[in-house]
Write a protein that holds these residues in place. Structure first.
Motif, mmCIF file in Angstrom:
data_model
loop_
_atom_site.group_PDB
_atom_site.id
_atom_site.type_symbol
_atom_site.label_atom_id
_atom_site.label_comp_id
_atom_site.label_asym_id
_atom_site.label_seq_id
_atom_site.Cartn_x
_atom_site.Cartn_y
_atom_site.Cartn_z
ATOM 1 N N ALA A 1 16.747 -15.318 12.907
ATOM 2 C CA ALA A 1 15.570 -15.929 13.513
ATOM 3 C C ALA A 1 14.529 -16.279 12.463
ATOM 4 C CB ALA A 1 14.976 -14.981 14.548
ATOM 5 N N GLN A 2 14.358 -15.388 11.476
ATOM 6 C CA GLN A 2 13.348 -15.661 10.466
ATOM 7 C C GLN A 2 13.740 -16.846 9.591
ATOM 8 O OE1 GLN A 2 13.011 -12.189 7.998
ATOM 9 N NE2 GLN A 2 15.202 -11.802 8.038
ATOM 10 N N ASN A 3 15.052 -17.083 9.408
ATOM 11 C CA ASN A 3 15.479 -18.213 8.591
ATOM 12 C C ASN A 3 15.084 -19.548 9.215
ATOM 13 O OD1 ASN A 3 16.651 -16.541 6.689
ATOM 14 N ND2 ASN A 3 18.627 -16.507 7.747
ATOM 15 N N GLN A 4 15.009 -19.572 10.557
ATOM 16 C CA GLN A 4 14.633 -20.800 11.222
ATOM 17 C C GLN A 4 13.187 -21.176 10.904
ATOM 18 O OE1 GLN A 4 15.482 -19.996 15.315
ATOM 19 N NE2 GLN A 4 17.671 -19.685 14.963
ATOM 20 N N GLU A 5 12.384 -20.209 10.470
ATOM 21 C CA GLU A 5 11.003 -20.482 10.108
ATOM 22 C C GLU A 5 10.874 -20.913 8.651
ATOM 23 O OE1 GLU A 5 9.299 -16.752 11.001
ATOM 24 O OE2 GLU A 5 9.472 -16.976 13.164
ATOM 25 N N GLY A 6 11.987 -20.980 7.943
ATOM 26 C CA GLY A 6 11.961 -21.455 6.567
ATOM 27 C C GLY A 6 11.845 -20.383 5.524
ATOM 28 N N ALA A 7 11.718 -19.129 5.936
ATOM 29 C CA ALA A 7 11.569 -18.046 4.971
ATOM 30 C C ALA A 7 12.541 -16.926 5.310
ATOM 31 C CB ALA A 7 10.144 -17.511 4.974
ATOM 32 N N THR A 8 12.970 -16.227 4.303
ATOM 33 C CA THR A 8 13.747 -15.010 4.484
ATOM 34 C C THR A 8 12.979 -13.881 3.828
ATOM 35 O OG1 THR A 8 15.840 -16.208 4.489
ATOM 36 C CG2 THR A 8 15.934 -13.855 4.021
ATOM 37 N N TRP A 9 12.646 -12.872 4.606
ATOM 38 C CA TRP A 9 11.777 -11.812 4.106
ATOM 39 C C TRP A 9 12.590 -10.617 3.622
ATOM 40 C CZ3 TRP A 9 7.357 -13.788 3.212
ATOM 41 C CH2 TRP A 9 6.792 -14.741 4.067
ATOM 42 N N GLN A 10 12.202 -10.146 2.460
ATOM 43 C CA GLN A 10 12.808 -8.946 1.872
ATOM 44 C C GLN A 10 11.696 -7.954 1.582
ATOM 45 O OE1 GLN A 10 16.052 -9.363 -1.100
ATOM 46 N NE2 GLN A 10 14.667 -8.253 -2.460
ATOM 47 N N VAL A 11 11.893 -6.717 1.993
ATOM 48 C CA VAL A 11 10.857 -5.706 1.804
ATOM 49 C C VAL A 11 10.840 -5.247 0.351
ATOM 50 C CG1 VAL A 11 10.024 -3.439 2.521
ATOM 51 C CG2 VAL A 11 11.109 -4.951 4.193
ATOM 52 N N SER A 12 9.652 -5.280 -0.237
ATOM 53 C CA SER A 12 9.480 -4.778 -1.608
ATOM 54 C C SER A 12 9.038 -3.325 -1.615
ATOM 55 C CB SER A 12 8.452 -5.620 -2.363
ATOM 56 O OG SER A 12 8.848 -6.965 -2.419
ATOM 57 N N LYS A 13 8.236 -2.947 -0.581
ATOM 58 C CA LYS A 13 7.779 -1.559 -0.488
ATOM 59 C C LYS A 13 7.208 -1.299 0.899
ATOM 60 C CE LYS A 13 5.051 2.067 -2.733
ATOM 61 N NZ LYS A 13 4.120 2.421 -3.835
ATOM 62 N N TYR A 14 7.377 -0.064 1.344
ATOM 63 C CA TYR A 14 6.720 0.418 2.552
ATOM 64 C C TYR A 14 5.622 1.399 2.157
ATOM 65 C CZ TYR A 14 11.039 -1.010 5.017
ATOM 66 O OH TYR A 14 12.108 -1.698 5.525
ATOM 67 N N ASP A 15 4.522 1.362 2.895
ATOM 68 C CA ASP A 15 3.460 2.367 2.740
ATOM 69 C C ASP A 15 3.081 2.807 4.147
ATOM 70 O OD1 ASP A 15 1.213 3.906 2.198
ATOM 71 O OD2 ASP A 15 0.629 2.657 0.498
ATOM 72 N N LEU A 16 3.416 4.052 4.495
ATOM 73 C CA LEU A 16 3.218 4.522 5.863
ATOM 74 C C LEU A 16 2.334 5.753 5.898
ATOM 75 C CD1 LEU A 16 6.760 3.873 5.852
ATOM 76 C CD2 LEU A 16 5.907 3.524 8.155
ATOM 77 N N ALA A 17 1.341 5.706 6.778
ATOM 78 C CA ALA A 17 0.502 6.872 7.062
ATOM 79 C C ALA A 17 0.772 7.274 8.502
ATOM 80 C CB ALA A 17 -0.965 6.544 6.851
ATOM 81 N N VAL A 18 1.237 8.500 8.701
ATOM 82 C CA VAL A 18 1.721 8.955 10.009
ATOM 83 C C VAL A 18 0.956 10.199 10.434
ATOM 84 C CG1 VAL A 18 3.720 9.849 11.248
ATOM 85 C CG2 VAL A 18 4.023 8.037 9.557
ATOM 86 N N THR A 19 0.595 10.239 11.699
ATOM 87 C CA THR A 19 -0.047 11.426 12.262
ATOM 88 C C THR A 19 0.756 11.901 13.460
ATOM 89 O OG1 THR A 19 -2.243 10.676 11.562
ATOM 90 C CG2 THR A 19 -2.151 12.381 13.253
ATOM 91 N N LEU A 20 1.139 13.161 13.429
ATOM 92 C CA LEU A 20 1.831 13.773 14.560
ATOM 93 C C LEU A 20 0.813 14.410 15.495
ATOM 94 C CD1 LEU A 20 4.797 15.469 12.663
ATOM 95 C CD2 LEU A 20 4.935 13.481 14.169
ATOM 96 N N PRO A 21 1.117 14.495 16.784
ATOM 97 C CA PRO A 21 0.152 15.060 17.740
ATOM 98 C C PRO A 21 -0.093 16.542 17.480
ATOM 99 C CG PRO A 21 2.276 14.682 18.793
ATOM 100 C CD PRO A 21 2.356 14.034 17.443
ATOM 101 N N THR A 22 -1.269 16.990 17.896
ATOM 102 C CA THR A 22 -1.656 18.386 17.670
ATOM 103 C C THR A 22 -1.597 19.223 18.942
ATOM 104 O OG1 THR A 22 -3.976 17.789 17.998
ATOM 105 C CG2 THR A 22 -3.144 17.795 15.722
ATOM 106 N N ASN A 23 -1.281 18.604 20.078
ATOM 107 C CA ASN A 23 -1.172 19.382 21.311
ATOM 108 C C ASN A 23 0.077 18.959 22.072
ATOM 109 O OD1 ASN A 23 -1.929 17.306 23.520
ATOM 110 N ND2 ASN A 23 -3.587 17.099 22.005
ATOM 111 N N ALA A 24 0.539 19.821 22.945
ATOM 112 C CA ALA A 24 1.827 19.631 23.614
ATOM 113 C C ALA A 24 1.834 18.463 24.584
ATOM 114 C CB ALA A 24 2.223 20.914 24.340
ATOM 115 N N THR A 25 0.673 18.078 25.090
ATOM 116 C CA THR A 25 0.644 16.995 26.075
ATOM 117 C C THR A 25 0.698 15.617 25.440
ATOM 118 O OG1 THR A 25 -1.778 17.036 26.106
ATOM 119 C CG2 THR A 25 -0.621 18.422 27.718
ATOM 120 N N ASP A 26 0.378 15.535 24.158
ATOM 121 C CA ASP A 26 0.423 14.250 23.447
ATOM 122 C C ASP A 26 1.827 14.052 22.888
ATOM 123 O OD1 ASP A 26 0.070 11.981 21.959
ATOM 124 O OD2 ASP A 26 -1.589 12.758 20.740
#
Length: 751
Positions: free
Chosen positions: A12-37
């Motif tokens: 699908a992305q090729n139809q837009e004229g570009a092919t994307w390749q990931v150079s790097k991921y940077d992820l900040a993740v927070t896990l819930p602190t209570n059982a209901t979340d």
């Protein structure tokens, strides 16, 4: 059809004229602190490079269908995004981010996505729990351009990951760590697990995360696995050259075992409780090490990269097993691999390796195993130095831009010539149609001649081995053209009792059972052949089949443990004991072999009125935790002779309250005793059937780690409009801040 859907989705992305390749991921993740979340909250910045031929004004990403995006940025500027469609393959949603300016070929941009991902029910890929959480790549928990189910596979790139976990939990991922942050400089997929462990550090950056409060035997196994991992690293470096040293972590988990990437391997708790390293654990470690060279240090790009990532690494890992544990252990491992492959080789939906992907149900039985066999054929043709020389040079050449299968393939053809080209063309581009058949020999003067047949499209060059009536082995070699007949000639006038074609089993086939003459075993799965007779209580026939198999493959521990069980059923205790003990002499037995051999020895000890010894054997079988059947059998046999097992008062108190909650048939009441995210279906079925009786008698409790307890019970239940039933169940309790909760049902034999 599945392949076409995957290809359409990925292009699908090729139809837009570009092919994307990931150079790097940077992820900040927070896990819930209570059982209901039940939400993971994250911000992901993806550095993209346009490796296509045209400019791109949008970028399409894929993520778990349950994820909810809240904001998008390109660089520092906010931008719009829209959900486009849900991919049927993998249940993934696609969303498109608008780029403020067209990104030209070879240019880069940074896209940041803020989102949260609800986890309604825990599973092997995503878990949020007070006992520890994990998010593995196949869950698609983070946004990325490419579909892991497509032929070209998932995106691999360096990543930075920072996880804020609850209750001071330790977080483990791959790469160099600083607290709960990780910097992975190799090409990998972001993932993490959190929990509490005991850390065992070893040499050369290898560490083991053991279950909390693990005993001395688990620590001993950890030290052995550290040594094994170090040997695997040295072996692979000797073949493929040195790479920048990356930490290797072996992590004990309750879910997700078998996953490995970037130098981190998730292993089941039981792997550390068994009496010795089992074959599946050794293979997992060796493959994980090989993948740090093939895929992590040098990225694998393009379609069918699984032939390298899965197939070539399995070949290398099996070569390591041969060096570390001997040829006998490696031959048994290859037997297991081809048994797994031949089960899918004739299926109508089994595609050629070059277009196989995880979207096909046969992928994990086919690509690693057939792939390993094809690479082994090329290795035989070229020789060790030349074969690994090609891989080493191609890994080095692809250090910056990555390596794809066509590049590696052409390099092998350039060095190996037409024979290698023929092997690779057949192995990668065609479905398997080879079946090698051998006939009984006939005397022709001073020679014995046996007829051969090759039904496939690949010419074969094979060894043929004849065994005389006195047990002497005589070898011959023969070449048989594609879809043709041939013969093998043995210079002997001795009476030949049996003949086997391709005893080393170099060639992938659709049927291995007719490699022998006379054909005494008609099943490709030798274990299943013995089990069929055993389960019909034809124990003498099961014994005979097992002995025939052990003549062919003396170190096949599956057959040996079946032999012991068949002898035990015939009350031939001394003979059975000998076979069970022999199972422990194998250098790399299967986990279920360890379990059933201990059960067998325990049953023998009971018959000899040696209950103390029997209990020890049954304990070993339970600790092996190899499979449902052996775990149940060991626990049932142990309960028959155990007079006063250890019971935790907390477990008794818990089930007294849980039983009362079940009888209310109120879902909310029952759920208050269940670990959040666990046993949703169990609770729904239980409350919907309005129990009239539910009585749990605690028989035995055992601590798995500091926060988990197994509880073996006898359960009597009567559901609405059904008869009373009773039997054994094995529950898992987990410790939370508010007390014990029901976290799992491992066995349930209430009938």
């Amino acid at each position: 059809m599945l392949f076409l859907l995957a290809l359409s989705s990925n292009n699908a992305q090729n139809q837009e004229g570009a092919t994307w390749q990931v150079s790097k991921y940077d992820l900040a993740v927070t896990l819930p602190t209570n059982a209901t979340d039940r939400n993971l909250t994250a911000k992901a910045t993806i550095s993209l490079k346009n490796v296509g031929r045209g400019a791109g004004s949008t970028a399409t990403f894929r993520i778990n269908s349950k994820a909810e995006m809240t904001a998008a940025q390109v660089g520092e500027a906010s931008t719009s995004f829209r959900k486009t469609v849900v991919d049927k393959l993998g249940d993934l949603q696609r969303f498109t981010v608008t780029l403020p300016a067209s990104i030209q070929p070879n240019a880069t941009t940074n896209v940041t996505i803020s989102y949260h991902l609800p986890v309604l029910e825990n599973n092997g890929l995503t878990t949020i729990s007070p006992l520890g959480s994990h998010f593995l790549p196949l869950s698609m928990w983070y946004p990325t351009p490419n579909n892991p189910y497509s032929p070209r596979g998932a995106d691999y790139a360096p990543f930075h990951l920072q996880v804020t976990a609850a209750n001071g939990e330790t977080v483990v991922s791959s790469g160099k760590s600083s607290g709960n942050g990780f910097e992975q400089t190799l090409n990998a997929q972001p993932f993490f697990v959190s929990g509490t462990w005991d850390l065992v550090d070893g040499a050369n950056g290898i560490s083991v995360y053991l279950p909390k409060d693990a005993g001395a035997s688990a620590r001993k196994r950890a030290e052995e696995l550290i040594s094994l991992t170090n040997d695997a690293k040295g072996f692979t470096a000797n073949l493929l050259g040195n790479i920048s040293d990356a930490p290797v972590r072996l992590v004990a988990v309750q879910r997700g075992s078998g996953f490995a990437d970037g130098g981190t391997v998730l292993l089941d708790y039981a792997a550390f409780n068994r009496q010795k390293i089992d074959e599946a654990t050794a293979l997992a470690v060796a493959e994980a090490v090989a993948k740090t060279w093939l895929g992590n240090a040098t990225a694998l790009r393009g379609d069918a990269s699984g032939i390298i990532r899965e197939g070539l690494t399995r070949f290398i890992a099996t070569q390591f097993i041969e060096k570390e544990f001997g040829k006998d252990a490696a031959d048994v491992q290859r037997l297991r691999q081809r048994t797994s492959y031949v089960a899918v080789a004739k299926r109508d939906d089994e595609p050629p390796l070059a277009i196989n992907s995880p979207s096909f149900p046969t992928y994990f039985a086919s690509v690693p195993n057939k792939g390993a066999m094809i690479w082994r054929l090329v290795w035989r043709e070229m020789g060790d130095d030349k074969f690994f020389g090609v891989i080493k040079s191609q890994l080095q050449a692809g250090k910056n831009e990555g390596l794809n299968l066509p590049q590696l393939r052409e390099a092998f053809i350039a060095q190996g010539g037409d024979k290698v080209k023929t092997i690779l063309t057949y192995g990668f581009d065609q479905v398997t149609d080879t079946d090698l058949l051998v006939g009984l020999p006939v005397l022709r003067g001073t020679e014995a001649v046996t007829a051969l047949r090759n039904t496939g499209s690949l010419p074969v060059n094979v060894k043929v081995v004849a065994t005389t009536d006195k047990g002497e082995k005589i070898s011959s070699t023969a070449s048989v053209a594609e879809k043709n007949f041939g013969e093998a000639v043995f210079k002997t006038t001795a009476k030949i009792a049996s003949v086997e074609i391709d005893p080393e089993k170099f060639y992938p086939q659709t049927d291995y059972s007719n490699d022998f003459a006379p054909r005494e075993i008609t099943e490709n799965d030798w274990s299943a052949a013995i089990a069929a007779s055993f389960n019909r209580q034809e124990f003498t026939k099961a014994e005979a089949t097992a002995r025939k198999i052990l003549v062919i493959q003396p170190h096949f521990d599956d057959a040996r443990v079946w032999l012991g069980r068949a002898l035990l059923e015939q009350n031939r205790l001394d003979d059975a004991e000998k076979e069970f003990q022999a199972c422990f002499s194998e250098k790399l037995p299967a986990a279920k072999t360890l379990a059933w051999a201990n059960i067998g020895l325990g049953e023998i000890a009971v018959k000899r009125n040696q209950n103390a010894a029997a209990l020890k054997f049954f304990d070993y079988a339970v600790e092996a935790d190899a499979e449902y059947a052996s775990n149940l059998a060991a626990r049932l046999e142990r309960s028959k002779i155990e007079s006063a097992p250890a019971n935790d008062d907390a477990a008794k108190s818990f089930f007294a309250l849980f039983d009362k909650a079940v009888l209310t048939a109120r879902k909310a009441e029952v759920e208050s005793y269940i670990m959040p995210g666990e046993l949703t279906s169990f609770v729904n079925r239980l409350t919907a059937n309005q129990p009239e009786q539910w009585q749990t008698k605690v028989l035995r409790t055992e601590l798995m780690d500091a926060n988990r307890m197994t509880v073996e019970v006898n359960l009597t239940a009567k559901l609405l409009n059904k008869d009373t039933s009773s039997g054994t169940a094995l529950f898992i309790l987990g410790k939370t801040a508010s007390g014990w909760k029901l976290a799992g049902v491992d066995l349930f034999e209430v009938r």
